[in-house]
Design an enzyme around this catalytic site. Structure first.
Site, short mmCIF file in Angstrom:
data_model
loop_
_atom_site.label_atom_id
_atom_site.label_comp_id
_atom_site.label_asym_id
_atom_site.label_seq_id
_atom_site.Cartn_x
_atom_site.Cartn_y
_atom_site.Cartn_z
N ASP A 7 -20.83 -3.70 62.19
CA ASP A 7 -20.03 -2.80 62.30
C ASP A 7 -20.82 -1.53 62.67
OD1 ASP A 7 -17.69 -1.23 61.55
OD2 ASP A 7 -18.93 -0.52 59.68
N ASP A 9 -19.22 2.59 62.30
CA ASP A 9 -19.31 3.72 61.43
C ASP A 9 -19.59 3.25 59.94
OD1 ASP A 9 -18.40 5.65 63.33
OD2 ASP A 9 -16.21 4.68 63.08
#
Length: 226
Positions: A7, A9
């Protein structure tokens, strides 16, 4: 070959202050009460229109599109200000570089950011050349739908049994489980370790230096059942 998907953020990039500031300013510009920081953290990882929809007060759903447009503009304005830096989490660069150096590993990204946004932030930190596959919210359903992982595996030519998802939110863990891949929770991110475990994390690690051992155990050195 193994595929490790990150991922963005809350996992690679610490962008919470920028996200919160942009969301706060967006709601204020539309005369709406801004959501608190805990509420904003809870929706990080979702595609932007869905995240905004979850933060809006009841009855304001018709305003999602306008707020989404305002958020994108506001985010770009704030990102130009050095006060709103998006630093890498400690150890992120070293871990990504070490994984990339392995001949048996390819790397990917699965993020709720737009392609433009993730391209900018990876280039800013000099990480763009490490990732073979980048899947974004522009062309896929929002997390926790497994499409991002499924397309990453297809693009990399790697099966589910040889893939791991590393993320900091419950949405990442649910997405990983739906795709049938190893789910590793980033305990330094925006959802609590307890929430990650409840959502299906096979391990929750406290920092990047601990990630290698978890990947060794769950992915690289895992013994298949006879």
């Amino acid at each position: 070959m193994k595929l490790v998907i990150f991922d963005c953020d809350g996992t690679l990039i610490d962008s919470q202050h920028l996200i919160f500031a942009a969301m706060h300013r967006t709601f204020a510009r539309h005369g709406l009460p801004p959501p608190d920081q805990a509420a904003v953290r809870s929706v990080v990882g979702l595609s932007l229109p869905i995240a905004i929809g979850k933060l809006l007060p009841p009855g304001a759903e018709s305003r999602i599109e306008k707020l989404t447009d305002t958020y994108r503009t506001t985010y770009g304005e704030l990102r130009a200000d050095p006060v709103h830096a998006e630093p890498l989490f400690p150890g992120a660069r070293e871990t990504v570089a070490a994984l990339h150096a392995r001949p048996d590993v390819v790397l990917g990204i699965a993020t709720g950011k737009s392609r433009r946004g993730v391209t900018h932030v990876l280039a800013m930190h000099g990480l763009d050349h490490y990732f073979t596959t980048v899947q974004t919210a522009d062309i896929h359903p929002s997390k926790p739908h497994p499409a991002m992982i499924e397309y990453a595996m297809l693009e990399a030519g790697v099966g589910a049994q040889d893939t791991a998802m590393v993320g900091d939110t419950s949405y990442d863990m649910i997405m990983a489980a739906a795709a049938g891949v190893v789910a590793v929770g980033a305990g330094w991110g925006y959802h609590s370790p307890a929430d990650l475990e409840t959502a299906g994390a096979m391990a929750v690690v406290p920092d990047f230096p601990s990630l290698g051992a978890a990947l060794n155990r769950l992915l690289f050195e895992r013994k298949e059942a006879p």
